[in-house]
Write a protein that holds these residues in place. Structure first.
Motif, PDB file in Angstrom:
ATOM      1  N   THR A 213      33.567 -38.795  10.210  1.00  0.00           N
ATOM      2  CA  THR A 213      34.430 -38.473  11.359  1.00  0.00           C
ATOM      3  C   THR A 213      33.706 -37.657  12.422  1.00  0.00           C
ATOM      4  O   THR A 213      34.114 -37.639  13.584  1.00  0.00           O
ATOM      5  CB  THR A 213      35.667 -37.675  10.911  1.00  0.00           C
ATOM      6  OG1 THR A 213      35.247 -36.409  10.373  1.00  0.00           O
ATOM      7  CG2 THR A 213      36.442 -38.446   9.846  1.00  0.00           C
TER       8      THR A 213
ATOM      9  N   ASN B 187      32.427 -46.127  10.128  1.00  0.00           N
ATOM     10  CA  ASN B 187      32.648 -44.755   9.694  1.00  0.00           C
ATOM     11  C   ASN B 187      33.986 -44.248  10.209  1.00  0.00           C
ATOM     12  O   ASN B 187      34.781 -45.000  10.766  1.00  0.00           O
ATOM     13  CB  ASN B 187      31.494 -43.851  10.161  1.00  0.00           C
ATOM     14  CG  ASN B 187      31.358 -43.821  11.678  1.00  0.00           C
ATOM     15  OD1 ASN B 187      32.341 -43.970  12.397  1.00  0.00           O
ATOM     16  ND2 ASN B 187      30.142 -43.614  12.159  1.00  0.00           N
ATOM     17  N   GLY B 188      34.201 -42.960  10.020  1.00  0.00           N
ATOM     18  CA  GLY B 188      35.490 -42.383  10.389  1.00  0.00           C
ATOM     19  C   GLY B 188      35.781 -42.409  11.874  1.00  0.00           C
ATOM     20  O   GLY B 188      36.907 -42.184  12.287  1.00  0.00           O
TER      21      GLY B 188
ATOM     22  N   LYS C  98      34.834 -31.337  11.174  1.00  0.00           N
ATOM     23  CA  LYS C  98      35.243 -30.609   9.977  1.00  0.00           C
ATOM     24  C   LYS C  98      36.522 -29.843  10.320  1.00  0.00           C
ATOM     25  O   LYS C  98      36.534 -28.999  11.209  1.00  0.00           O
ATOM     26  CB  LYS C  98      34.154 -29.621   9.526  1.00  0.00           C
ATOM     27  CG  LYS C  98      32.897 -30.297   8.990  1.00  0.00           C
ATOM     28  CD  LYS C  98      33.154 -31.043   7.684  1.00  0.00           C
ATOM     29  CE  LYS C  98      33.474 -30.133   6.524  1.00  0.00           C
ATOM     30  NZ  LYS C  98      32.357 -29.275   6.106  1.00  0.00           N
TER      31      LYS C  98
ATOM     32  N   ASP D  62      28.121 -37.400   4.418  1.00  0.00           N
ATOM     33  CA  ASP D  62      28.946 -37.070   3.254  1.00  0.00           C
ATOM     34  C   ASP D  62      29.762 -35.800   3.459  1.00  0.00           C
ATOM     35  O   ASP D  62      30.696 -35.517   2.708  1.00  0.00           O
ATOM     36  CB  ASP D  62      28.074 -36.925   2.008  1.00  0.00           C
ATOM     37  CG  ASP D  62      26.968 -35.895   2.189  1.00  0.00           C
ATOM     38  OD1 ASP D  62      26.642 -35.560   3.349  1.00  0.00           O
ATOM     39  OD2 ASP D  62      26.412 -35.423   1.185  1.00  0.00           O
ATOM     40  N   GLU D  63      29.437 -35.024   4.490  1.00  0.00           N
ATOM     41  CA  GLU D  63      30.168 -33.783   4.743  1.00  0.00           C
ATOM     42  C   GLU D  63      31.499 -34.051   5.459  1.00  0.00           C
ATOM     43  O   GLU D  63      32.524 -33.490   5.115  1.00  0.00           O
ATOM     44  CB  GLU D  63      29.309 -32.832   5.586  1.00  0.00           C
ATOM     45  CG  GLU D  63      28.174 -32.178   4.839  1.00  0.00           C
ATOM     46  CD  GLU D  63      28.668 -31.121   3.870  1.00  0.00           C
ATOM     47  OE1 GLU D  63      29.709 -30.496   4.142  1.00  0.00           O
ATOM     48  OE2 GLU D  63      28.013 -30.937   2.824  1.00  0.00           O
ATOM     49  N   CYS D  64      31.458 -34.911   6.481  1.00  0.00           N
ATOM     50  CA  CYS D  64      32.658 -35.167   7.279  1.00  0.00           C
ATOM     51  C   CYS D  64      33.232 -36.556   7.048  1.00  0.00           C
ATOM     52  O   CYS D  64      34.201 -36.954   7.706  1.00  0.00           O
ATOM     53  CB  CYS D  64      32.359 -34.986   8.761  1.00  0.00           C
ATOM     54  SG  CYS D  64      31.149 -36.173   9.406  1.00  0.00           S
ATOM     55  N   LYS D  65      32.612 -37.309   6.108  1.00  0.00           N
ATOM     56  CA  LYS D  65      33.065 -38.680   5.784  1.00  0.00           C
ATOM     57  C   LYS D  65      33.018 -39.592   7.012  1.00  0.00           C
ATOM     58  O   LYS D  65      33.817 -40.519   7.143  1.00  0.00           O
ATOM     59  CB  LYS D  65      34.490 -38.667   5.211  1.00  0.00           C
ATOM     60  CG  LYS D  65      34.698 -37.698   4.059  1.00  0.00           C
ATOM     61  CD  LYS D  65      33.740 -37.944   2.917  1.00  0.00           C
ATOM     62  CE  LYS D  65      33.985 -36.947   1.778  1.00  0.00           C
ATOM     63  NZ  LYS D  65      32.954 -37.055   0.726  1.00  0.00           N
TER      64      LYS D  65
END
Length: 385
Positions: A207, A121-122, A210, A202-205
């Motif tokens: 990471t 992930n991010g 925000k 799916d909100e912060c991809k």
């Protein structure tokens, strides 16, 4: 199916660092710059090898694909063997046997954690890429060493936001949907019961943050491409095609990842006088007929200065003389190769009548025993008749 571990020269228990290290070595080995003077066939073979290496790395460096490959022998997982959309199999679409639109692949994804699995992930750690630079050198620069200043483009962490992508490095907040973890749990009802899978938020991809206001200097990316001037010290004795590695001078890593390296590929120009073979040098020196017959003191150029070398009388054309320690400096050693001097007798041209007469008179006084090679040749010719 190709053995991706074998292609990269690894065992199946190789770590992520092992995989990346093996890929870097092979990418350098089959880099097009290394085959600039190769034949068309050698270039083609190197290109094919590079394709195999890239394919192997693309699978083994991806967490999901690697898991599939290790378990099922291919990166697509268990569904790859069912083909396309045959009427007798599962096909590629959703199963319509009463799971409420929940596809068969989705069931397998939940059981085996495919598709929407955790993966990277991010917040995952990524090492930076290497930067390659082709450095041109004169023959003299390669022989004696030199210092150069080069300018490269590399990816660096944004100085304004410290890699966060947020204005001043502070204009962000913890993602409320995943509470800063970058991952969320998804529950779905299936024929096998209530299933849970972990997916990237799916909100912060992924990471965990925000950004409230993006950094203007990097556009919210956290990294920028910068020009940097770097001093390079080239040691004496380097050769064409050799590479020098400057560690941690490549692209920046992400989320604590290591910086890549700067790879200097040396392109050394040819000498108009010397031919190099390893640490030895070769030179061809023309001499006159008289010098060859009577012997002489010959001035021989070397890398540093000219030396006087005695040529014995009766020297034949093509004779090679070895002069020790006048070749190329050996890397990491206080020693040099040798200089090999080939003398070639130059036949005089445009002779005057007087000169021709002198040569004819000379020839009448010379016996066949004074031309041992010619005598041996014709003796053998008579025996083979």
């Amino acid at each position: 199916m190709d053995d991706y571990y074998k292609i990269l020269g690894l065992s199946k228990d190789a770590t992520e660092a092992d995989i990346k290290s093996a890929y870097r070595k092979l990418a350098k080995k089959y880099h097009p710059d290394m085959y600039a003077n190769a034949t068309a066939e050698e270039k083609k073979n190197a290109e094919e090898k590079m394709k195999e290496v890239n394919q192997a790395y693309s699978v083994l460096s991806d967490g999901t694909k690697k898991a599939n490959y290790d378990r099922y022998g291919n990166e697509d997982g268990p569904m790859s063997g069912f083909g396309g959309r045959s009427s007798g199999g599962f096909g590629g679409g959703a199963y319509s046997g009463g799971f409420g639109g929940f596809g068969f692949e989705d069931i397998l994804n939940n059981i085996f954690n495919f598709g929407g699995g955790e993966g990277k992930n991010g917040n995952s750690r990524y090492d930076g890429d290497d930067v390659t630079y082709n450095l041109g050198l004169t023959f003299k620069e390669a022989m004696f060493g030199c210092e150069k200043e080069i300018t490269i483009n590399r990816i660096e962490e944004c100085a304004s936001c410290k890699g966060t992508g947020a204005k001043n490095g502070t204009e962000y907040e913890v993602c409320k949907k995943c509470n800063g973890t970058g991952k969320i749990n998804v529950f779905q009802n299936t024929a096998f019961g209530r299933m849970q899978s972990t997916r990237i938020c799916d909100e912060c991809k992924g990471t965990g943050k925000k950004v409230k206001e993006s950094c203007k200097d990097c556009g919210g990316k956290g990294y920028t491409k910068q020009k940097r001037t770097i001093k390079i010290k080239v040691p004496a004795g380097v050769d064409n095609g050799q590479m020098m590695t400057y560690y941690n001078e490549g692209d920046a890593g992400r989320n604590g990842g290591r910086k890549g390296n700067l790879i200097i590929v040396l392109n050394v120009a040819q000498s108009p006088m010397f031919i190099r073979k390893g640490s030895d040098l070769y030179i061809t020196v023309p001499i006159t007929f008289t010098q060859a017959a009577l012997g002489c003191k010959l001035e021989i150029p070397t890398l540093t200065d000219a030396i006087t070398y005695t040529i014995p009388e009766g020297t034949a054309t093509g004779t090679v003389f070895r002069i020790r320690d006048k070749g190329v400096k050996i890397l990491k050693r206080e020693a040099h190769g040798d200089l090999y001097v080939t003398v070639v007798v130059e036949t005089p041209q445009g002779l005057s009548a007087k000169q021709k007469e002198l040569l004819i008179n000379l020839n009448t006084t010379v016996t066949e025993r004074q031309y041992p090679k010619q005598k041996a040749f014709y003796d053998n010719a008579k025996k083979n008749k």
